[in-house]
Design a protein around this motif. Structure first.
Motif, PDB file in Angstrom:
ATOM      1  N   LEU A   1     -42.124 -32.260  -2.211  1.00  0.00           N
ATOM      2  CA  LEU A   1     -41.154 -31.650  -3.038  1.00  0.00           C
ATOM      3  C   LEU A   1     -41.770 -30.072  -2.637  1.00  0.00           C
ATOM      4  CD1 LEU A   1     -41.458 -33.281  -6.839  1.00  0.00           C
ATOM      5  CD2 LEU A   1     -39.430 -32.872  -4.840  1.00  0.00           C
TER       6      LEU A   1
ATOM      7  N   LEU B   1     -39.280 -26.619  -2.647  1.00  0.00           N
ATOM      8  CA  LEU B   1     -39.173 -26.089  -3.893  1.00  0.00           C
ATOM      9  C   LEU B   1     -40.177 -24.798  -4.108  1.00  0.00           C
ATOM     10  CD1 LEU B   1     -39.130 -29.055  -6.198  1.00  0.00           C
ATOM     11  CD2 LEU B   1     -37.904 -27.230  -6.316  1.00  0.00           C
TER      12      LEU B   1
ATOM     13  N   LEU C   1     -34.016 -21.465 -10.587  1.00  0.00           N
ATOM     14  CA  LEU C   1     -33.041 -22.468 -11.889  1.00  0.00           C
ATOM     15  C   LEU C   1     -34.089 -23.875 -11.116  1.00  0.00           C
ATOM     16  CD1 LEU C   1     -29.907 -23.624 -13.475  1.00  0.00           C
ATOM     17  CD2 LEU C   1     -28.610 -22.568 -11.516  1.00  0.00           C
ATOM     18  N   ILE C   2     -33.349 -24.268 -10.000  1.00  0.00           N
ATOM     19  CA  ILE C   2     -33.268 -24.877  -9.162  1.00  0.00           C
ATOM     20  C   ILE C   2     -34.673 -26.028  -9.594  1.00  0.00           C
ATOM     21  CG2 ILE C   2     -33.695 -26.258  -6.530  1.00  0.00           C
ATOM     22  CD1 ILE C   2     -31.500 -24.895  -5.824  1.00  0.00           C
TER      23      ILE C   2
ATOM     24  N   VAL D   1     -34.987 -27.559 -12.791  1.00  0.00           N
ATOM     25  CA  VAL D   1     -33.849 -28.212 -13.379  1.00  0.00           C
ATOM     26  C   VAL D   1     -34.526 -29.628 -12.677  1.00  0.00           C
ATOM     27  CG1 VAL D   1     -31.879 -29.916 -12.104  1.00  0.00           C
ATOM     28  CG2 VAL D   1     -31.507 -27.802 -13.127  1.00  0.00           C
ATOM     29  N   VAL D   2     -35.524 -29.419 -11.111  1.00  0.00           N
ATOM     30  CA  VAL D   2     -36.052 -30.797 -10.723  1.00  0.00           C
ATOM     31  C   VAL D   2     -37.533 -30.920 -12.033  1.00  0.00           C
ATOM     32  CG1 VAL D   2     -37.657 -31.402  -9.193  1.00  0.00           C
ATOM     33  CG2 VAL D   2     -35.940 -29.994  -9.000  1.00  0.00           C
TER      34      VAL D   2
ATOM     35  N   GLY E   1     -36.195 -32.619 -14.644  1.00  0.00           N
ATOM     36  CA  GLY E   1     -35.532 -34.168 -14.494  1.00  0.00           C
ATOM     37  C   GLY E   1     -37.194 -35.003 -14.696  1.00  0.00           C
ATOM     38  N   LEU E   2     -37.890 -34.933 -13.796  1.00  0.00           N
ATOM     39  CA  LEU E   2     -38.839 -35.535 -13.319  1.00  0.00           C
ATOM     40  C   LEU E   2     -40.027 -35.659 -15.001  1.00  0.00           C
ATOM     41  CD1 LEU E   2     -40.752 -34.376 -10.228  1.00  0.00           C
ATOM     42  CD2 LEU E   2     -39.114 -36.008 -10.601  1.00  0.00           C
TER      43      LEU E   2
END
Lengths: 205, 97
Positions: B59, B65, B71-72, B75-76, B79-80
């Motif tokens: 990742l 990453l 922002l990304i 989000v990740v 989510g995780l």
């Protein structure tokens, strides 16, 4: 007026394209998260059966396939690194190697599956029906999850092949490479899923 | 141009990718070795912890990453966390029922 049309036509939204890809990848994780949770639940209920079934899988093929997929992830990352440096030929070589490694992974998977199927161990098979309940669940989850993963490998190979065509045609280039970057992200996700499938099915039961 | 920032983004060197790959290969070997040990708990937790470390490497470096926009990354991470929490809840329900 013409200027406006030109601006709209050349509008590219890298942030949006990549955010969209990441959201999609999270839903893909969810797809595999379900079967793995089922695996954990049934492993707790039938530890001996899961152990026995897991022992019958070929660790060497699982190990080799892990190394193959990790290497393909490296070449996918290198393809993005190359296009950023404007090296189109090198990019195409790296994409080709990635797709080839994906193909080798699938061949190994095919050999592994046919070995089991030859012994009647597959959902609906004769030997499968005779198995203790726990082992049947293990193999059911094994075929479902690795099969679903295999479909993702095929999808990744197709996406990478399309991206290679776009790269060869100059549509993906040094200044506009988000399509390749997203294709590589997808490939890395397929790799991450296998990183977890390997210990679950081959190592820990 | 909107993608100007993209080109200007920090580029990871080929050598870094190769080093990460070597680390991933080593960790894979380690997970198989740990799984072959006699020690009970380590035999199960070891390979899973190693898999998680490998996933973080992929990742952070292969999927960028580490150098990605905030922002990304958020989000990740969110989510995780959602997956980990729901997994832990199901696990505790099944294991200690």
């Amino acid at each position: 007026m013409n200027e406006t049309v030109e601006k709209v036509a050349s509008h590219r939204d890298y942030a949006g394209a990549k955010l969209g890809m990441w959201l999609f990848l999270l839903t893909e994780l969810g797809l595999f998260f379900g079967p793995l949770l089922l695996y954990v639940m049934h492993d707790i209920r039938h530890p001996e059966a899961f152990h026995a079934a897991s022992q019958s899988l070929d660790k060497t093929i699982g190990f080799a396939n892990t190394l193959i997929l990790l290497t393909s992830s490296l070449t996918a990352a290198l393809s993005v690194a190359s296009i950023r440096r404007g090296k189109t030929e090198l990019t195409l070589i790296f994409i080709f190697v990635t797709i080839t490694l994906g193909g080798i992974f699938l061949v190994n998977k095919y050999l592994e599956w046919t070995g089991k199927i030859a012994h009647g161990i597959y959902p609906g098979g004769d030997a499968f029906a005779e198995l203790p309940p726990g082992e049947a669940v293990f193999y059911g989850l094994y075929f479902f999850t690795t099969g679903l993963h295999g479909l993702h490998v095929i999808a990744g190979m197709i996406v990478l092949a399309v991206t290679a065509t776009l790269t060869a045609g100059g549509i993906v280039n040094k200044r506009d490479f988000v399509k390749l970057e997203n294709a590589a992200l997808y490939w890395h996700l397929v790799d991450i899923i296998w990183i977890f499938l390997f210990p679950f099915f081959y190592l820990i039961s | 141009m909107s993608e100007g920032g993209e080109e200007g983004r920090e580029r990871t060197g080929y050598a870094t990718y190769a080093l990460v790959w070597l680390g991933l290969m080593g960790l894979t070997w380690l997970s198989v070795t740990v799984a072959g040990l006699e020690a009970g708990a380590l035999k199960i937790a070891g390979p899973l912890v190693i898999a998680a470390i490998k996933a973080v490497f992929v990742l952070a470096f292969f999927m960028h990453l580490k150098t990605e926009r905030g922002l990304i990354r958020w989000v990740v991470v969110i989510g995780l966390i959602a997956f980990i929490v729901s997994g832990a809840l199901v696990f505790s329900d099944v294991a200690y029922r």
